[in-house]
Design an enzyme around this catalytic site. Structure first.
Site, short mmCIF file in Angstrom:
data_model
loop_
_atom_site.label_atom_id
_atom_site.label_comp_id
_atom_site.label_asym_id
_atom_site.label_seq_id
_atom_site.Cartn_x
_atom_site.Cartn_y
_atom_site.Cartn_z
N TYR A 107 -52.42 1.19 -23.98
CA TYR A 107 -51.94 2.37 -24.33
C TYR A 107 -50.95 2.72 -23.20
O TYR A 107 -51.47 3.16 -22.17
CB TYR A 107 -52.88 3.22 -24.73
N ASP A 146 -49.64 0.17 -28.02
CA ASP A 146 -48.43 1.12 -27.99
C ASP A 146 -47.89 1.06 -26.67
O ASP A 146 -48.44 1.38 -25.70
CB ASP A 146 -48.91 2.70 -28.37
N ASN A 148 -44.58 1.98 -25.74
CA ASN A 148 -44.03 2.92 -25.31
C ASN A 148 -42.72 2.76 -24.93
O ASN A 148 -42.09 3.31 -23.99
CB ASN A 148 -44.69 4.07 -24.25
N ASP A 243 -48.78 9.05 -36.62
CA ASP A 243 -47.48 8.96 -36.55
C ASP A 243 -47.06 7.42 -36.20
O ASP A 243 -45.85 7.24 -36.28
CB ASP A 243 -46.90 10.08 -35.48
#
Length: 252
Positions: A107, A146, A148, A243
């Protein structure tokens, strides 16, 4: 073999929205999650994870960050973090070593509004790339989570209006380019180089998911030499509960 990765944006909330329905349907050999927002003992899901080994990395800060890996096959070794103190305190990385590859669940830190955390993010990216390259010297790597960043304009709905925003700054995109130039591939773009309108994250605001105004910021990055084993890399856009939506990697 099938691997799944999903930023659940709070596992307790995602469970209430059907996490285990998808988990059971997917039947993954390994299932990686990010942003668990948990501390040890805050969920009792051992029965739901029957048949899987569980590995958790909790953030020191309550209700923040955190990762987990559930895998049918017991790894040879499991490590937590990458030797980078700030990120390691936030529970951001789990590495599982198997016979013929590493699975790294990550993450990646968000650069935050106004790019307030961009300097740290750049340090993180360099540390992570170095870490992955060291692993790759020993065995191929499957790096997921993720991350980002939307790497190219095709990876988000509105690139022009988001230029210089967190997740689509020139600096973050360049770090992904550097990683992919260091012996790794974006498995989805490897298979689907021109596919548009496929995203893995949508803001909760402005009916973004309803309008498919999304970003592709979740990835399965693989070592170059792992690429011939890959049979598919998908983004499960219809799966709700967070989400983000789950992503998958299938390989021989």
């Amino acid at each position: 073999m099938k691997y799944v990765s999903w930023n659940v944006n709070g596992l307790r909330a995602c469970i209430k929205k059907g996490f285990f329905d998808y988990f059971k349907e997917a039947g993954a050999d390994a299932f990686c999650i990010q942003e668990t927002k948990l501390q040890d003992g805050q969920v009792d899901i051992d029965k739901d994870l029957a048949g899987y080994h569980q590995y958790w990395n909790y953030a020191e800060k309550k209700g923040y960050s955190g990762t987990a890996v559930f895998t049918k096959k017991e790894p040879l070794k499991v490590t937590y973090g990458i030797g980078e103190p700030e990120g390691d305190s936030e529970g951001r990385v789990i590495t599982c070593e198997f016979d013929d590859h590493y699975l790294v669940c990550c993450y990646t830190p968000n650069s935050k509004q106004g790019l307030l955390r961009l300097d740290y993010r750049m340090q993180w990216e360099d540390s992570m790339r170095k870490y992955l390259m060291e692993l790759d010297k020993n065995k191929p790597v499957v790096y997921c989570g993720d991350l980002n960043v939307a790497h190219e304009e095709i990876d988000l709905k509105n690139p022009a209006s988001n230029h210089k925003n967190a997740g689509f700054s020139d600096e973050e995109r360049q770090k992904m380019t550097e990683l992919l130039g260091s012996g790794f591939r974006d498995s989805f773009r490897m298979l689907y180089p021109d596919r548009e309108g496929i995203y893995s994250w949508w803001s909760y605001r402005f009916h973004a998911r309803e309008n498919n105004a999304g970003w592709r910021i979740d990835y399965f990055i693989i070592s170059d030499r792992f690429a011939p084993r890959v049979t598919d890399s998908t983004i499960e856009t219809k799966v709700e509960g967070s989400d983000h939506c789950p992503i998958t990697l299938e390989f021989n």
